[in-house]
Scaffold this motif. Structure first.
Motif, PDB file in Angstrom:
ATOM      1  N   ILE A 163      29.139  45.880  41.141  1.00  0.00           N
ATOM      2  CA  ILE A 163      30.315  46.476  40.502  1.00  0.00           C
ATOM      3  C   ILE A 163      29.946  47.688  39.649  1.00  0.00           C
ATOM      4  CG2 ILE A 163      32.220  46.038  38.895  1.00  0.00           C
ATOM      5  CD1 ILE A 163      32.338  43.185  39.999  1.00  0.00           C
ATOM      6  N   PRO A 164      28.892  47.635  38.824  1.00  0.00           N
ATOM      7  CA  PRO A 164      28.485  48.859  38.120  1.00  0.00           C
ATOM      8  C   PRO A 164      28.122  49.998  39.065  1.00  0.00           C
ATOM      9  CG  PRO A 164      27.483  46.958  37.079  1.00  0.00           C
ATOM     10  CD  PRO A 164      28.127  46.463  38.343  1.00  0.00           C
ATOM     11  N   ARG A 165      27.480  49.674  40.176  1.00  0.00           N
ATOM     12  CA  ARG A 165      27.106  50.737  41.111  1.00  0.00           C
ATOM     13  C   ARG A 165      28.327  51.418  41.713  1.00  0.00           C
ATOM     14  NH1 ARG A 165      23.268  47.020  43.288  1.00  0.00           N
ATOM     15  NH2 ARG A 165      24.401  47.011  45.264  1.00  0.00           N
ATOM     16  N   ALA A 166      29.439  50.689  41.771  1.00  0.00           N
ATOM     17  CA  ALA A 166      30.660  51.251  42.347  1.00  0.00           C
ATOM     18  C   ALA A 166      31.552  51.900  41.289  1.00  0.00           C
ATOM     19  CB  ALA A 166      31.436  50.154  43.069  1.00  0.00           C
ATOM     20  N   SER A 167      31.074  51.987  40.057  1.00  0.00           N
ATOM     21  CA  SER A 167      31.883  52.496  38.943  1.00  0.00           C
ATOM     22  C   SER A 167      31.288  53.769  38.379  1.00  0.00           C
ATOM     23  CB  SER A 167      31.973  51.438  37.838  1.00  0.00           C
ATOM     24  OG  SER A 167      32.470  50.208  38.344  1.00  0.00           O
TER      25      SER A 167
ATOM     26  N   LEU B  98      35.527  51.899  35.042  1.00  0.00           N
ATOM     27  CA  LEU B  98      34.537  51.500  34.041  1.00  0.00           C
ATOM     28  C   LEU B  98      34.189  50.044  34.282  1.00  0.00           C
ATOM     29  CD1 LEU B  98      32.929  51.474  31.337  1.00  0.00           C
ATOM     30  CD2 LEU B  98      35.115  51.065  30.181  1.00  0.00           C
ATOM     31  N   SER B  99      32.903  49.748  34.391  1.00  0.00           N
ATOM     32  CA  SER B  99      32.436  48.377  34.570  1.00  0.00           C
ATOM     33  C   SER B  99      31.810  47.878  33.276  1.00  0.00           C
ATOM     34  CB  SER B  99      31.404  48.311  35.695  1.00  0.00           C
ATOM     35  OG  SER B  99      30.722  47.071  35.684  1.00  0.00           O
TER      36      SER B  99
ATOM     37  N   THR C 245      36.775  46.951  35.023  1.00  0.00           N
ATOM     38  CA  THR C 245      36.422  45.645  35.584  1.00  0.00           C
ATOM     39  C   THR C 245      35.425  44.956  34.661  1.00  0.00           C
ATOM     40  OG1 THR C 245      34.686  46.668  36.927  1.00  0.00           O
ATOM     41  CG2 THR C 245      36.821  46.325  37.972  1.00  0.00           C
ATOM     42  N   ILE C 246      35.576  43.639  34.552  1.00  0.00           N
ATOM     43  CA  ILE C 246      34.708  42.844  33.683  1.00  0.00           C
ATOM     44  C   ILE C 246      34.105  41.728  34.522  1.00  0.00           C
ATOM     45  CG2 ILE C 246      34.521  41.617  31.492  1.00  0.00           C
ATOM     46  CD1 ILE C 246      37.348  42.683  30.805  1.00  0.00           C
TER      47      ILE C 246
ATOM     48  N   LEU D  19      38.487  46.161  42.593  1.00  0.00           N
ATOM     49  CA  LEU D  19      38.059  47.510  42.211  1.00  0.00           C
ATOM     50  C   LEU D  19      38.203  48.474  43.389  1.00  0.00           C
ATOM     51  CD1 LEU D  19      36.694  49.643  40.453  1.00  0.00           C
ATOM     52  CD2 LEU D  19      34.480  48.629  41.055  1.00  0.00           C
ATOM     53  N   LYS D  20      37.747  48.053  44.553  1.00  0.00           N
ATOM     54  CA  LYS D  20      37.877  48.907  45.742  1.00  0.00           C
ATOM     55  C   LYS D  20      39.340  49.237  46.006  1.00  0.00           C
ATOM     56  CE  LYS D  20      33.798  47.017  48.133  1.00  0.00           C
ATOM     57  NZ  LYS D  20      33.362  46.204  49.306  1.00  0.00           N
TER      58      LYS D  20
END
Length: 609
Positions: A381-385, A371-372, A345-346, A359-360
């Motif tokens: 998003i980084p916390r979920a990656s 990978l974020s 994800t970007i 992402l979810k």
């Protein structure tokens, strides 16, 4: 998109609220308002338009208070009117600010009407104010009332709530939209963005989905989605106030375009130090990257175009299948997932709702890991990656992304070469060559920035136009897409981009003397093909504006204007060619007199559908 700030202190918080809202202006908004508890009442000021208009009204009313909330609204439910502006108040007892969208607001509105509540606005937010008031009548405590109210909300939200019944409490909650707490001495804050509170504190807590928090002057209490008390990590923000100021520049977009050599240098630094190694992406990266068999990139807008560019690199350098999708589309289709494909994800902000939800969905379908690539530490998003690569672009205020885009490209290039190295496709000599290309990239970008006077001269020819066409081939087609996006975002000229080889399959019908055609023509293997496409344009009377490498051997002629970018820089040419299309959009917008940093109808951080 929309902004929240709130404060509880032992002094007047109105200046903090106003300054915070000014810091949030870059996110995009159409109205602003603040509400404070003062003299046993909730006093509220709202205005359509800029924060300055609301600030002047607050000054005329001599508004003061030790507890308050503020908001910049970007209209979703209901038009741009003062009654629809936040904060929303229920029975003079509850004031609420809200980012996001409540999907079940219509059903809740009907229920609340049946309970005797009347509505002054068309917004979904007023539902929250009345719900909290309803439960406050039953519980007698604001925190408990908000807790019960949010359980009935379906959708995404970040909210701040104050009540006359508890004049020493500020309550907030988060689900799907960013919200943080700022910690001070004898004072605490809430905000949707750290920039809103930097002048008061750098110590912040990032709330997670489902969190509910109670702030007093001296304490912060947080419970999670399971109603359990939790301690969230305290971060010290490294965002500088100077990065939020214009300095010698006329606009943030101009500033951020010119900050790209440094942003790129800062992002590249770790790669030059360590080489192309999995550790750049996190502790688990070595295992994940070695075992993956494909890559799925999910992103929106400019970040999506960065992903399209990465597809060329990942497939050609690493020999790994790469698919790129618009996040908002992917999340609503029945996707087939290979369990050994990495989802990438970007997102500049790390809070883009469509990308977060995509992402979810991807993880629920069974992707091996995520990978974020993000510019904001500790965002959602980084916390979920499992893996993260943080770009180091610094704060980006202009709505039209510039330095975030080019640093994303560097991150994706790093991923491609790292994958190629793990697969034995990039040997030591090739790695050294790629590192050398990165080392010289900031200098090449600076050379491209030096073309600004020539590009500015072009802008006068573009300003009267209503349409434009951008052409590119191969790796540079996504840069053509990005150029068209930038032009329409801030100048409001309708612009489209095509792979140059597609010209004769339809778009050529649009070409005439009123349709400027921008061509990205690097000195690569497709140069002669691009030249043929240009001849097709000239034969139909089209006017060509060509960004060509120094060694491309183009010459100007009637109807053909050429600006030569630096000598071809090989595999990173796309990064360099992004600079002139950014500058072109900026100067055309100036010539047309549009609001460069705050284009109409757009927002910096898109946190609603």
């Amino acid at each position: 998109m929309c902004g929240i700030v709130g404060a509880i202190a032992d002094h007047n918080v109105v200046p903090h609220l106003v300054e915070g809202l000014k810091r949030l202006e870059y996110r995009g908004y159409d109205s602003a308002g603040i509400a404070v508890l003062t003299g046993g009442a909730i006093e509220r000021v709202r205005r359509v338009g800029r924060v300055a208009e609301m600030e002047n009204a607050a000054a005329e009313q001599q508004l003061q208070g030790f507890l308050g909330i503020g908001h910049t609204r970007w209209a979703t439910h209901g038009g741009v009117t003062e009654p629809n502006a936040h904060p929303h108040v229920s029975h003079g007892q509850i004031a609420v600010v809200h980012n996001g969208i409540i999907e079940n607001h219509e059903a809740q509105r009907e229920r609340l009407k049946s309970l005797g509540y009347t509505f002054e606005s068309q917004t979904d937010t007023e539902v929250i104010a009345h719900l909290v008031h309803h439960y406050l009548q039953q519980t007698g405590e604001l925190f408990a009332a908000v807790q019960r109210a949010v359980r009935e909300l379906v959708g995404a939200y970040a909210i701040g709530v104050v009540s006359l019944a508890q004049p020493d409490e500020l309550v907030c909650a988060r689900m799907g939209c960013p919200l943080l707490i700022g910690l001070g001495e004898g004072q605490n804050y809430i905000a949707s963005d750290v920039s809103a509170i930097l002048s008061a504190t750098r110590r912040v807590i990032f709330l997670e989905d489902g969190d509910l928090a109670l702030l007093t002057r001296q304490s912060v209490k947080i419970i999670d989605a399971a109603d359990q008390p939790v301690e969230r990590k305290i971060h010290v923000s490294d965002v500088s106030l100077s990065s939020l100021e214009l300095g010698p520049y006329s606009h943030f977009m101009q500033k951020e375009i010119h900050e790209q050599p440094k942003a790129l240098s800062d992002t590249i630094e770790a790669v030059l130090d360590a080489g192309f190694c999995p550790a750049l992406f996190g502790d688990r990266a070595d295992t994940v990257l070695r075992e993956l068999e494909g890559v799925k990139i999910l992103a929106c807008g400019t970040s999506y175009y960065a992903g399209l560019t990465a597809k060329y690199w990942i497939e050609s350098i690493a020999g790994v299948l790469c698919d790129v999708e618009i996040a908002s589309e992917y999340r609503y289709r029945e996707a087939w997932v290979h369990p050994k494909h990495l989802v990438v994800t970007i997102s500049q902000s790390g809070e883009t709702l469509d990308t977060m939800e995509a992402l979810k969905y991807a993880k629920s379908k069974g992707h091996c890991a995520a990978l974020s690539i993000c510019n904001v530490a500790e965002s959602a998003i980084p916390r979920a990656s499992e893996l993260v690569f943080y770009t180091r672009a610094g704060a980006e205020i202009g709505v039209a992304s510039t330095k975030a885009f080019t640093t994303q490209l560097v991150a994706l290039f790093t991923l491609a070469v790292t994958l190629g190295k793990l697969r034995g496709r990039v040997d030591a000599a090739a790695e050294a060559g790629y590192l050398e290309a990165l080392r010289h990239l900031p200098g090449s970008v600076q050379h491209a920035l030096n073309l600004e006077p020539q590009i500015k001269a072009w802008s006068e020819r573009f300003a009267p136009k209503n349409d434009a066409l951008f052409l590119g081939r191969g790796l540079h087609y996504p840069i053509a897409l990005e150029g068209a996006l930038k032009l329409k975002e801030i100048s409001y000229i309708h612009a489209e981009a095509y792979p140059a080889g597609e010209l004769k399959h339809g778009p050529l019908a649009l070409v005439d003397q009123n349709m400027p055609v921008v061509v990205i023509a690097p000195n690569d293997a497709l140069l002669e093909k691009v030249k043929s496409n240009m001849q097709e344009v000239r034969a139909r009377g089209g006017e060509l504006f060509v960004f060509a490498d120094l060694d491309s051997h183009f010459s100007e002629s009637e109807g053909v204007h050429v600006i030569r970018t630096p000598r071809h820089v090989g595999v990173l040419s796309a990064v360099v060619h992004a600079i002139p299309v950014q500058l072109l959009a900026y100067h055309v917008a100036l010539a047309r007199g549009t609001d460069v940093d705050k284009p109409r109808n757009l927002a910096k951080s898109v946190t609603v559908e």
